[in-house]
Every structure is written in C-alpha cells, then in structure tokens.
Design an enzyme around this catalytic site. Sequence first.
Site, PDB file in Angstrom:
ATOM      1  N   GLN A  58     -19.253   5.754  44.864  1.00  0.00           N
ATOM      2  CA  GLN A  58     -17.863   5.299  44.977  1.00  0.00           C
ATOM      3  C   GLN A  58     -17.484   4.451  43.762  1.00  0.00           C
ATOM      4  O   GLN A  58     -18.166   3.468  43.446  1.00  0.00           O
ATOM      5  CB  GLN A  58     -17.704   4.492  46.283  1.00  0.00           C
ATOM      6  CG  GLN A  58     -16.288   4.083  46.596  1.00  0.00           C
ATOM      7  CD  GLN A  58     -15.363   5.265  46.912  1.00  0.00           C
ATOM      8  OE1 GLN A  58     -15.742   6.189  47.621  1.00  0.00           O
ATOM      9  NE2 GLN A  58     -14.162   5.246  46.357  1.00  0.00           N
ATOM     10  N   LYS A 103     -14.523   9.111  54.534  1.00  0.00           N
ATOM     11  CA  LYS A 103     -15.372  10.232  54.108  1.00  0.00           C
ATOM     12  C   LYS A 103     -16.443  10.514  55.152  1.00  0.00           C
ATOM     13  O   LYS A 103     -16.686  11.657  55.546  1.00  0.00           O
ATOM     14  CB  LYS A 103     -16.031   9.916  52.755  1.00  0.00           C
ATOM     15  CG  LYS A 103     -15.065  10.043  51.593  1.00  0.00           C
ATOM     16  CD  LYS A 103     -15.576   9.432  50.310  1.00  0.00           C
ATOM     17  CE  LYS A 103     -14.465   9.466  49.260  1.00  0.00           C
ATOM     18  NZ  LYS A 103     -14.723   8.649  48.088  1.00  0.00           N
ATOM     19  N   ASP A 143     -18.346  14.988  43.031  1.00  0.00           N
ATOM     20  CA  ASP A 143     -17.153  14.364  42.455  1.00  0.00           C
ATOM     21  C   ASP A 143     -16.743  15.083  41.164  1.00  0.00           C
ATOM     22  O   ASP A 143     -15.678  14.814  40.611  1.00  0.00           O
ATOM     23  CB  ASP A 143     -17.463  12.889  42.118  1.00  0.00           C
ATOM     24  CG  ASP A 143     -16.528  11.937  42.847  1.00  0.00           C
ATOM     25  OD1 ASP A 143     -15.610  12.421  43.535  1.00  0.00           O
ATOM     26  OD2 ASP A 143     -16.728  10.718  42.731  1.00  0.00           O
TER      27      ASP A 143
END
Length: 294
Positions: free
Chosen positions: A98, A54, A121
């Site tokens: 994460q 990322k 997200d």
Amino acid sequence: MTARIIDGKAIAADLRARVAGEVARVKRDHGLLPGLAVVLVGNDPASEVYVRSKHREMQAAGMASFEHKLPADVSQDELLALIGKLNRDPAVHGILVQLPLPKALHAETIINAIDPAKDVDGLHPNNAGRLAGGFTALAPCTPLGCIILSKTVHASLEGMNAIVIGRSNLVGRPLLQLLLNENATVTIAHSRSRDLPRLCAQADLVYAAVGRPEIVRGDWIRPGATVIDVGINRLPAEGGKMRLVGDVAFKEVAEVAGAITPVPGGVGQMTVACLLVNTLRAACAIAGLPKPAV
Ligand code: NAP
C-alpha cells in the site's frame, strides 16, 4: 445536453460477480485458490480504509486475502525480507504494498523487489515496460478500470481522440499505453502543457488524473465527449466533515459531455474490482492456466 452518468458502482459490482464466478471455476476445475497479500506500513487512516475494503472484496469473491501490518518505523531490510517471503509463498499470487510508504523507505526499491508475476499493482518496471511494448502485462488497476468504464459507452475506442491529463506511473502513463493498445489516438498532458482547454476541446475521450479539484471545466469539453474523472480530492465540508470532489467540474461538464463518471461512484469503485481481476489473472498465469474470461 445532459450527460449519461456512468455508474461505476454497478459496473464494478458486475465485474466482481464475474470474477467470483471464475474464481469458483478455477477452484473447482483446477484446485486453485487465488490469494492476495497486502502489506500496510504505518497507520495512515486513508490507507487503512483502502486495505480493509480490499480484504473484504477479496473474501467476497472467494479468494484468499493475507494482511501484513508493519509499524511505521519498520526497516527497509525487514520489509524486503517480507516481500522475499511472499515472493516464495505458493499461496500468494498477488502482492500489493500500500502506497504511500513512510519517507524513510525507498518505494522504488520495494516495488522492484516484488516478483513481476505477482505485481498486481502493475508498478514493477518489467510490467510497465511490457505494457509500453504492447506485450501481455499486469497493468495498474485504476487505468484498467478507466478502460472498462469507457467501453461501457463505446464498444470500441479505435480511432477516437483521447486526452489523458496527468502522467503519473500509477495512472496517466499506463492509461496512455492501454489507450494505445485500444488503437485510440492519445494526447498526454501535464503541469507543463500549454492551453489545456484547447487540447481537451479536440478529444472524444477525456481522462482527468490530476489531483486538482474541478480543474476541468465545462467550456473545455467537446459536446458529446466521454469524461472519466479519476481525481479524488478531499475538501472541507459543513460540520467539520470532508467531501469528495473529482478533477472535473461535474455539473458544468455534465451539461456538455455525452457521458461522465461521478465522484464518488465512478473510477474509485473500479480500482478494487480490477485488483481482483489482476489477482485472478496472476494466479492463472502462475499456475500455467489460460487467461480467465474477465
Ligand atoms: P500525481 O502522481 O500527483 O500526478 C498528477 C499529475 O497531474 C502529474 O502528472 C502532474 O503533472 C499533473 N498536473 C498537476 N497539476 C496540473 C495542472 N495544473 N495541469 C495539468 N496537469 C497537472 O497523482 P496520481 O497518483 O496520478 O493521481 C491523480 C488523481 O487521481 C488524484 O486525485 C488521486 O487521488 C486520484 N487517484 C484516484 C484513484 C482511484 O482509484 N479513483 C487511484 C489513483 C489516484 P507533472 O507530471 O508535470 O507534475
């Protein structure tokens, strides 16, 4: 029939290039530098690989990338304090924690603490609810990638019969909503569904997001259907190595389907590319700029 292989790698590269072009434009015209903060708790090797990729892709697209690595025993209050700080930081337009988090932390509380405007997200209930209501929302990256891949095969998904196998908050449920927004007719299946082969046989579009290696078989698929394989399963291979297998029995299904994504090289490639898209969209929305052209 031998299916067309949907090249997620090439499609993701094209998307990343378009994002980089828009990033350069908003920097030049508006002095806006989109920035993503990634929070990694603990040292799970797979999560570390995802976070590194990322970071690399954000930088390659000309965006700012901030990494926050916390020890596995960080307290919930410390993590919430960091999220509060990132919520207030004007250089940060996207926040990604994460997952999975260590068991001692309450993932739902952590996700709910993220400013919905920075929730790249798409897991905050505000975004999930807005998506379900058909309103503008930050949608989770993997389902967004699935829609983009499908549209490389079909210009419009309107009126098509789709089946989504899997109903997680990360993939299945938001994919259902995105498909509805595309005017597809959607069936959603899960571990309690009866007669999956019969349900799949009616679908023009099959999305497998189960986490069971090769569960979707060739004789389930309607000839010519488009099959998008979200699954990433790590199986032992020769020499103590691991190999990646999807939720779709690729060889069998490719004999029947019209188009199919490979694993690796399909959906996985799109997830990070869509994270760039969401970060750019969040930055533009926060700055009061129109939605970027990606
Ligand atoms: P998850 O949270 O474990 O959800 C799995 C879903 O599959 C659940 O809804 C479950 O049903 C359903 N299911 C399980 N066994 C089934 C069966 N035998 N028949 C029908 N449905 C069944 O997994 P996830 O996070 O959605 O991920 C799914 C897969 O996608 C995993 O392999 C994951 O690694 C992969 N993934 C890939 C990406 C990417 O970037 N490519 C991103 C995210 C996830 P119930 O709800 O009834 O339990």
